[in-house]
Design an enzyme around this catalytic site. Structure first.
Site, PDB file in Angstrom:
ATOM      1  N   CYS A  16       0.821  -1.211   0.000  1.00  0.00           N
ATOM      2  CA  CYS A  16       0.000   0.000   0.000  1.00  0.00           C
ATOM      3  C   CYS A  16       0.854   1.261   0.000  1.00  0.00           C
ATOM      4  CB  CYS A  16      -0.951   0.008   1.197  1.00  0.00           C
ATOM      5  SG  CYS A  16      -2.232  -1.259   1.074  1.00  0.00           S
ATOM      6  N   THR A  46     -16.816  10.451  -1.006  1.00  0.00           N
ATOM      7  CA  THR A  46     -16.429  10.478   0.411  1.00  0.00           C
ATOM      8  C   THR A  46     -15.158   9.668   0.685  1.00  0.00           C
ATOM      9  OG1 THR A  46     -18.012   8.670   0.762  1.00  0.00           O
ATOM     10  CG2 THR A  46     -18.757  10.894   1.319  1.00  0.00           C
ATOM     11  N   SER A  47     -14.414   9.305  -0.385  1.00  0.00           N
ATOM     12  CA  SER A  47     -13.177   8.524  -0.249  1.00  0.00           C
ATOM     13  C   SER A  47     -13.381   7.283   0.612  1.00  0.00           C
ATOM     14  CB  SER A  47     -12.034   9.341   0.363  1.00  0.00           C
ATOM     15  OG  SER A  47     -11.956  10.584  -0.229  1.00  0.00           O
ATOM     16  N   ASP A  48     -14.516   6.623   0.441  1.00  0.00           N
ATOM     17  CA  ASP A  48     -14.761   5.415   1.231  1.00  0.00           C
ATOM     18  C   ASP A  48     -13.994   4.243   0.624  1.00  0.00           C
ATOM     19  OD1 ASP A  48     -15.915   3.798   3.235  1.00  0.00           O
ATOM     20  OD2 ASP A  48     -17.707   5.045   3.219  1.00  0.00           O
ATOM     21  N   ASP A  49     -14.100   3.069   1.239  1.00  0.00           N
ATOM     22  CA  ASP A  49     -13.290   1.932   0.814  1.00  0.00           C
ATOM     23  C   ASP A  49     -13.787   1.269  -0.462  1.00  0.00           C
ATOM     24  OD1 ASP A  49     -11.423   1.730   3.176  1.00  0.00           O
ATOM     25  OD2 ASP A  49     -13.371   1.727   4.168  1.00  0.00           O
ATOM     26  N   ASP A  89     -11.493  -4.238   1.928  1.00  0.00           N
ATOM     27  CA  ASP A  89     -12.363  -3.102   1.633  1.00  0.00           C
ATOM     28  C   ASP A  89     -13.839  -3.503   1.681  1.00  0.00           C
ATOM     29  OD1 ASP A  89     -10.601  -0.915   1.443  1.00  0.00           O
ATOM     30  OD2 ASP A  89      -9.988  -1.519  -0.571  1.00  0.00           O
ATOM     31  N   ASP A 224     -10.741   0.757   6.704  1.00  0.00           N
ATOM     32  CA  ASP A 224      -9.543  -0.015   7.026  1.00  0.00           C
ATOM     33  C   ASP A 224      -8.325   0.891   6.881  1.00  0.00           C
ATOM     34  OD1 ASP A 224      -9.727   0.066   4.251  1.00  0.00           O
ATOM     35  OD2 ASP A 224      -9.135  -2.022   3.950  1.00  0.00           O
TER      36      ASP A 224
HETATM   37 CO    CO Z   1      -8.140  -0.508  -0.536  1.00  0.00          CO
HETATM   38 CO    CO Z   2      -9.710   0.663   2.316  1.00  0.00          CO
END
Ligand code: CO
Ligand code: CO
Length: 355
Positions: A16, A46-49, A89, A224
């Site tokens: 990552c 909303t920049s969610d997973d 995610d 996460d």
């Molecule tokens: Co991810």
């Molecule tokens: Co994520």
């Protein structure tokens, strides 16, 4: 079969830590056209997973894609880590993974046996998740990369979003921190065998059990912790929720050796980028030792779930997570001091904390 081949040598950044920085990314995403659809419950704003799309009164589909460069030399382990990270995610949205597709890039000059091991590691994790692997896409490239696109299901009323934390909530993290730093130490051949074993265990552990245990409790917000580091993901949660949160670095569980290697300066490049990104969210307060900031900004590969849980349920949730033997260490990382603020803010507090 891995003779002389060090997968991590192919990539400048592993796992990552190879992510494009949050500032660069948001600048580019802003310029994309907005998509609206009444059934789209969570989009990328909303920049969610992951994205969530409702298909009936009680089923919504979660769709996600994640892949990266080698973070460990062993191909089977790399496959496990990349798959655990991609599946995560779906868990971070409160869902259950159902279908997975491989995405792979692999150098033509390397033995296909190595590719086979990467894919076997991934397939084993998909199997452990209870999902099915149904195919994928591969291209030749000089730098190996592997990951999954995962489809999951969730009840539309039970989606975990990365916003919605409320004043009084306790923040719980389900894996110990420090994978970027420990991986940097491994690459520099300075990590102890114990630290190396622990980081591999942390990165290959699915967030499945943690999510299933958490679902018995109230979760106001969840994400996460991956490439943007704990503070990066906390700042996303704080700003999306309009919350002011306190982080207590000394309460957090770290992978063994992580503090020592941080002090030695074994910091992945992504940590500095993450630090620049979170600085505007930090409230000036105590002077914090560099080592703690490096740990909090360390890009995590396949990190744990960060959850905002009502105070009244936090202790029992933590105890049950410990009993559930999820394979990793769970810790309290802080609290939500205020919600409904105009902007998200974070305070770092170095005392031992009350918990
Ligand atoms: Co991810
Ligand atoms: Co994520």
């Amino acid at each position: 079969m891995n003779d002389g081949i060090h997968l991590t040598q192919f990539a400048k950044h592993g796992g990552c830590a190879a992510k494009i920085g949050p500032d660069t990314l948001s600048g580019v995403l802003e310029r994309l056209p907005k998509f609206t659809d009444p059934s789209l419950l969570v989009g990328f704003e909303t920049s969610d997973d992951a994205a969530v799309y409702q298909i009936s009164d009680d089923v919504a589909v979660i769709q996600t894609l994640d892949f990266f460069t080698p973070v460990v030399d062993d191909p089977y382990t790399f496959g496990q880590v990349a798959a655990a990270n991609a599946l995560s995610d779906v868990y971070a949205m409160g869902g259950e993974p159902k279908i997975a597709l491989n995405i792979v890039e692999f150098p033509g000059e390397l033995s296909p046996d190595i590719l086979g091991e990467i894919l076997r590691g991934g397939a084993d994790k998909v199997h452990e998740a209870g999902a099915v692997l149904v195919g994928g896409h591969s291209i030749q490239d000089d730098v190996p990369k592997y990951g999954l696109s995962v489809t999951g299901f969730v009840h539309p009323d039970k989606i975990y979003k990365n916003y919605g934390c409320q004043a009084g909530d306790v923040l719980i993290l389900t894996k110990q921190l420090g994978s970027g730093i420990v991986n940097t130490a491994v690459k520099a051949q300075m990590a102890s065998p114990e630290a190396e074993r622990e980081v591999i265990r942390v990165m290959t552990t699915l967030n499945k059990k943690a999510k299933e245990t958490a679902q018995k409790y109230t979760v106001h917000a969840c994400t996460d912790v991956t490439g943007f580091g704990l503070l990066g993901h906390c700042s996303e949660m704080a700003s999306a929720s309009g919350a002011r949160i306190v982080i207590r670095p000394k309460n957090i569980a770290y992978i063994q050796g992580a503090k020592e290697y941080a002090r030695m300066g074994l910091i992945p490049g992504g940590a500095y980028r993450n630090r620049d990104h979170v600085e505007p969210f930090l409230e000036a307060g105590q002077v914090i030792d560099e080592m703690w900031l490096d740990l909090l900004c360390d890009p995590q590969t396949s990190g744990g779930l960060l959850m905002a849980v009502p105070e009244s349920e936090a202790d029992s949730m933590l105890r049950e997570l410990a009993r559930a033997e999820i394979g990793t260490e769970v810790s309290f990382v802080g609290e939500v001091l205020e919600s409904g603020c105009e902007k998200g803010r974070m305070v770092l507090e170095m005392g031992e904390g009350d918990r």
